[in-house]
Scaffold this motif. Structure first.
Motif, PDB file in Angstrom:
ATOM      1  N   ILE A 395       0.843  -1.192   0.000  1.00  0.00           N
ATOM      2  CA  ILE A 395       0.000   0.000   0.000  1.00  0.00           C
ATOM      3  C   ILE A 395       0.880   1.244   0.000  1.00  0.00           C
ATOM      4  CG2 ILE A 395      -1.871  -1.179   1.219  1.00  0.00           C
ATOM      5  CD1 ILE A 395      -1.001   0.443   3.727  1.00  0.00           C
ATOM      6  N   ARG A 396       0.326   2.343  -0.461  1.00  0.00           N
ATOM      7  CA  ARG A 396       1.029   3.624  -0.447  1.00  0.00           C
ATOM      8  C   ARG A 396       0.470   4.469   0.685  1.00  0.00           C
ATOM      9  NH1 ARG A 396       0.625   4.704  -6.967  1.00  0.00           N
ATOM     10  NH2 ARG A 396       2.121   3.106  -7.609  1.00  0.00           N
ATOM     11  N   THR A 397       1.364   4.986   1.524  1.00  0.00           N
ATOM     12  CA  THR A 397       0.950   5.838   2.637  1.00  0.00           C
ATOM     13  C   THR A 397       1.668   7.175   2.531  1.00  0.00           C
ATOM     14  OG1 THR A 397       2.704   5.331   4.234  1.00  0.00           O
ATOM     15  CG2 THR A 397       0.938   3.701   3.990  1.00  0.00           C
ATOM     16  N   SER A 398       1.275   8.103   3.387  1.00  0.00           N
ATOM     17  CA  SER A 398       1.941   9.411   3.382  1.00  0.00           C
ATOM     18  C   SER A 398       3.390   9.298   3.823  1.00  0.00           C
ATOM     19  CB  SER A 398       1.196  10.371   4.316  1.00  0.00           C
ATOM     20  OG  SER A 398       1.183   9.853   5.641  1.00  0.00           O
ATOM     21  N   LEU A 399       3.748   8.183   4.474  1.00  0.00           N
ATOM     22  CA  LEU A 399       5.119   7.984   4.945  1.00  0.00           C
ATOM     23  C   LEU A 399       5.961   7.173   3.960  1.00  0.00           C
ATOM     24  CD1 LEU A 399       4.369   7.125   8.682  1.00  0.00           C
ATOM     25  CD2 LEU A 399       4.961   9.351   7.694  1.00  0.00           C
ATOM     26  N   GLY A 400       5.315   6.554   2.963  1.00  0.00           N
ATOM     27  CA  GLY A 400       6.017   5.707   2.002  1.00  0.00           C
ATOM     28  C   GLY A 400       5.259   4.403   1.784  1.00  0.00           C
ATOM     29  N   GLU A 401       5.795   3.550   0.918  1.00  0.00           N
ATOM     30  CA  GLU A 401       5.150   2.282   0.603  1.00  0.00           C
ATOM     31  C   GLU A 401       5.358   1.284   1.736  1.00  0.00           C
ATOM     32  OE1 GLU A 401       6.350  -0.767  -2.597  1.00  0.00           O
ATOM     33  OE2 GLU A 401       4.874   0.491  -3.608  1.00  0.00           O
ATOM     34  N   ALA A 402       4.333   0.478   2.000  1.00  0.00           N
ATOM     35  CA  ALA A 402       4.426  -0.470   3.107  1.00  0.00           C
ATOM     36  C   ALA A 402       3.685  -1.755   2.760  1.00  0.00           C
ATOM     37  CB  ALA A 402       3.838   0.128   4.385  1.00  0.00           C
ATOM     38  N   ALA A 403       4.093  -2.840   3.419  1.00  0.00           N
ATOM     39  CA  ALA A 403       3.404  -4.116   3.277  1.00  0.00           C
ATOM     40  C   ALA A 403       2.453  -4.298   4.455  1.00  0.00           C
ATOM     41  CB  ALA A 403       4.410  -5.268   3.232  1.00  0.00           C
ATOM     42  N   VAL A 404       1.236  -4.763   4.150  1.00  0.00           N
ATOM     43  CA  VAL A 404       0.268  -5.039   5.200  1.00  0.00           C
ATOM     44  C   VAL A 404      -0.298  -6.435   4.998  1.00  0.00           C
ATOM     45  CG1 VAL A 404      -0.355  -2.620   5.522  1.00  0.00           C
ATOM     46  CG2 VAL A 404      -1.650  -4.014   3.904  1.00  0.00           C
ATOM     47  N   LYS A 405      -0.685  -7.076   6.086  1.00  0.00           N
ATOM     48  CA  LYS A 405      -1.333  -8.383   6.021  1.00  0.00           C
ATOM     49  C   LYS A 405      -2.833  -8.161   6.077  1.00  0.00           C
ATOM     50  CE  LYS A 405       0.511 -11.772   8.224  1.00  0.00           C
ATOM     51  NZ  LYS A 405       1.021 -12.584   9.356  1.00  0.00           N
ATOM     52  N   SER A 421       8.172  -3.503   7.366  1.00  0.00           N
ATOM     53  CA  SER A 421       7.792  -2.241   6.717  1.00  0.00           C
ATOM     54  C   SER A 421       7.602  -1.131   7.740  1.00  0.00           C
ATOM     55  CB  SER A 421       6.505  -2.428   5.911  1.00  0.00           C
ATOM     56  OG  SER A 421       6.734  -3.166   4.747  1.00  0.00           O
ATOM     57  N   THR A 422       6.944  -1.463   8.858  1.00  0.00           N
ATOM     58  CA  THR A 422       6.704  -0.453   9.888  1.00  0.00           C
ATOM     59  C   THR A 422       8.027   0.059  10.467  1.00  0.00           C
ATOM     60  OG1 THR A 422       4.659  -1.625  10.450  1.00  0.00           O
ATOM     61  CG2 THR A 422       5.432   0.027  12.008  1.00  0.00           C
ATOM     62  N   ALA A 423       8.934  -0.872  10.755  1.00  0.00           N
ATOM     63  CA  ALA A 423      10.226  -0.479  11.313  1.00  0.00           C
ATOM     64  C   ALA A 423      11.024   0.361  10.322  1.00  0.00           C
ATOM     65  CB  ALA A 423      11.022  -1.725  11.704  1.00  0.00           C
ATOM     66  N   ALA A 424      10.998  -0.019   9.040  1.00  0.00           N
ATOM     67  CA  ALA A 424      11.752   0.724   8.023  1.00  0.00           C
ATOM     68  C   ALA A 424      11.221   2.150   7.893  1.00  0.00           C
ATOM     69  CB  ALA A 424      11.674  -0.006   6.684  1.00  0.00           C
ATOM     70  N   LEU A 425       9.880   2.315   7.905  1.00  0.00           N
ATOM     71  CA  LEU A 425       9.305   3.657   7.803  1.00  0.00           C
ATOM     72  C   LEU A 425       9.552   4.470   9.068  1.00  0.00           C
ATOM     73  CD1 LEU A 425       5.912   2.972   5.971  1.00  0.00           C
ATOM     74  CD2 LEU A 425       8.016   3.929   5.031  1.00  0.00           C
ATOM     75  N   ALA A 426       9.586   3.802  10.227  1.00  0.00           N
ATOM     76  CA  ALA A 426       9.890   4.514  11.470  1.00  0.00           C
ATOM     77  C   ALA A 426      11.301   5.088  11.419  1.00  0.00           C
ATOM     78  CB  ALA A 426       9.724   3.576  12.665  1.00  0.00           C
ATOM     79  N   ARG A 427      12.258   4.270  10.941  1.00  0.00           N
ATOM     80  CA  ARG A 427      13.644   4.752  10.823  1.00  0.00           C
ATOM     81  C   ARG A 427      13.748   5.853   9.775  1.00  0.00           C
ATOM     82  NH1 ARG A 427      14.746  -0.917  11.804  1.00  0.00           N
ATOM     83  NH2 ARG A 427      14.541  -1.329   9.557  1.00  0.00           N
ATOM     84  N   LYS A 428      13.099   5.648   8.626  1.00  0.00           N
ATOM     85  CA  LYS A 428      13.185   6.618   7.529  1.00  0.00           C
ATOM     86  C   LYS A 428      12.618   7.977   7.935  1.00  0.00           C
ATOM     87  CE  LYS A 428      11.376   7.482   2.882  1.00  0.00           C
ATOM     88  NZ  LYS A 428      10.523   6.938   1.780  1.00  0.00           N
ATOM     89  N   ASN A 429      11.474   7.967   8.646  1.00  0.00           N
ATOM     90  CA  ASN A 429      10.796   9.207   8.994  1.00  0.00           C
ATOM     91  C   ASN A 429      11.134   9.703  10.393  1.00  0.00           C
ATOM     92  OD1 ASN A 429       8.680   9.714   6.676  1.00  0.00           O
ATOM     93  ND2 ASN A 429       8.615   7.518   7.094  1.00  0.00           N
ATOM     94  N   GLN A 430      12.034   8.942  11.105  1.00  0.00           N
ATOM     95  CA  GLN A 430      12.434   9.300  12.460  1.00  0.00           C
ATOM     96  C   GLN A 430      11.210   9.538  13.353  1.00  0.00           C
ATOM     97  OE1 GLN A 430      15.176  12.628  11.904  1.00  0.00           O
ATOM     98  NE2 GLN A 430      16.899  11.224  11.747  1.00  0.00           N
ATOM     99  N   MET A 431      10.313   8.546  13.324  1.00  0.00           N
ATOM    100  CA  MET A 431       9.086   8.601  14.104  1.00  0.00           C
ATOM    101  C   MET A 431       9.002   7.381  15.007  1.00  0.00           C
ATOM    102  SD  MET A 431       6.427   9.800  11.109  1.00  0.00           S
ATOM    103  CE  MET A 431       5.010   9.462  12.153  1.00  0.00           C
ATOM    104  N   PRO A 432       8.238   7.446  16.098  1.00  0.00           N
ATOM    105  CA  PRO A 432       8.050   6.274  16.957  1.00  0.00           C
ATOM    106  C   PRO A 432       7.357   5.139  16.190  1.00  0.00           C
ATOM    107  CG  PRO A 432       7.355   8.269  18.087  1.00  0.00           C
ATOM    108  CD  PRO A 432       7.593   8.646  16.663  1.00  0.00           C
TER     109      PRO A 432
END
Length: 437
Positions: A395-405, A421-432
């Protein structure tokens, strides 16, 4: 990664353009398709995507429009075998499902039409080119597509070339795709591969191909229906064929090659839910409706899954050793591996190893456990489990592309973000992590 299950209902046959239209109607991204076709080192075509009426139903139409120099002249169909102008090679029997010997075109009925002029940079413009399979594979390799779409495109073309080579009694490297026929073939086949990849289709159910009867005219005379290339493909790949009473060719060589390349099953699940439906229009006017219906489906698996459970008690292996064994078991096909702290005889602290796997993988996984741990016995149990249908989607999100089950049961849907995917976007966007989740 798990993907979508596609059901192709070929009651009116199948062709390249019908397949692309049905996939676009299912939701394949038209802009992704246009970008891929823009990158082809092939000149002389435009694509048009519009809405038409077939048997009173609204359907998507995918049309490859060739310029005057490349136009299909169906009144003589001289492009079919590439023998004109002194050519001695054997060309592909290719005619678009939308371009029969006599033009019976279905016009747009009020639908919006998007036309694409193919004029990208660096495109090769040649006269009367006769491309062989290697030439086309090079075009595919240079296109801006995913590796999966490239691999599928190449697979379809190889199936088509092998079928034509057998029909003409020549080696595959001597099969020539005449320029006029090849442009249609290249666009239809690459477009189908791009759309299947974009929809993340990994399982395809094709119960049967419905074909017509009679004959079709080509440059060198009359061919029986099914035409030789189609017959070679259905024979080689075991595609179930149903001959109808319709006079005419319903299955084109390109359509048969696509079906052979993507089919993973001929049997529909006993129960399934329909997620989306697409209708792809054909151009020919026959007694049958003239469209390909495609469905994205979710098989209902709950209560029908049988697995094997392996258990072993281990009291004298290190934590590092057990971690290593877990990695090996997952790599070898285990569906789940976990350890439970236990106390064994004489109050020895130990671990119980639990492995969930398919029955076909049990022996190989037991071999790993015996080889890599100190256990001297493994308990094997066949168990039934109730499971929800699940699949991984991008899926495409405002934070980037991610995989969902995505899990489904009946009409209910549950969606869970995947950890990586969640961990990668957290690191990329420096978010919790929890905020990203």
């Amino acid at each position: 990664m798990a993907g979508e299950t596609l059901y192709l209902e070929c009651m009116s046959g199948i062709s390249g353009d019908m397949t692309v239209a049905a996939l676009l109607d299912l939701g394949a991204d038209e802009q992704v398709l246009r970008k891929a076709l823009d990158s082809l080192s092939v000149d002389g075509f435009q694509i048009q995507v519009s809405r038409v009426k077939k048997s009173g139903l609204d359907a998507c139409d995918f049309h490859v429009i060739l310029d005057a120099e490349h136009e299909n002249h169906d009144h003589d169909m001289e492009y079919l075998h590439g023998h004109s102008h002194g050519d001695e090679g054997h060309g592909v029997h290719h005619h678009s499902h939308g371009m029969p010997e006599h033009h019976h075109r279905e016009h747009s009925h009020g639908g919006s039409t998007a036309q694409h002029s193919h004029g990208g940079q660096g495109h090769i413009h040649t006269h009367h080119v006769h491309r062989n399979l290697d030439d086309i594979l090079e075009i595919i390799e240079k296109a801006e597509m995913t590796d999966r779409a490239k691999a599928l495109s190449a697979k379809i073309f190889r199936i088509l070339a092998a079928a034509e080579a057998k029909a003409h009694g020549v080696p595959e490297d001597r099969v020539h795709f005449h320029e006029v026929g090849a442009v249609d073939s290249i666009v239809d086949i690459l477009a189908a591969a791009v759309c299947l990849d974009n929809l993340n289709v990994t399982q395809v159910v094709v119960p049967r191909l419905c074909e017509g009867r009679g004959t079709v005219r080509c440059q060198h005379g009359i061919l029986p229906v099914p035409v030789p290339a189609v017959l070679n493909i259905v024979q080689e790949y075991g595609l179930p064929l149903h001959i109808t009473e319709v006079e005419g060719e319903l299955v084109t060589p390109t359509g048969a090659a696509v079906a052979a390349a993507v089919r993973t099953s001929e049997k529909l699940p006993e129960k399934f839910t329909v997620l989306r439906t697409g209708l792809g229009a054909g151009k020919r006017e026959y007694a049958c409706p003239g469209f390909l219906r495609a469905m994205l489906i979710a098989p209902e698996h709950a209560g029908t899954d049988r697995v094997c459970k392996l258990e072993a008690n281990i009291d004298d292996s290190t934590g590092e050793m057990l971690g290593y064994v877990m990695e090996l078991l997952f790599q070898a096909g285990a569906r789940d591996v976990h350890y439970i702290p236990v106390f064994m005889k004489k109050n020895r602290p130990a671990y119980q190893l639990n492995v969930i796997c398919g029955e076909e993988d049990a022996s190989a996984l037991e071999e790993i456990i015996f080889r890599e741990t100190t256990t001297i016995g493994i308990r094997r149990m066949q168990v039934e489990r109730s499971v929800l249908h699940r699949e991984i989607r991008r899926i495409r999100t405002s934070l980037g592309e991610a995989a969902v089950k995505v899990c489904t049961r009946g009409g209910e849907v549950w969606i869970y973000p995947e950890y990586e995917s969640t961990a990668a976007l957290a690191r990329k966007n420096q978010m919790p992590y929890q905020q990203v989740y």
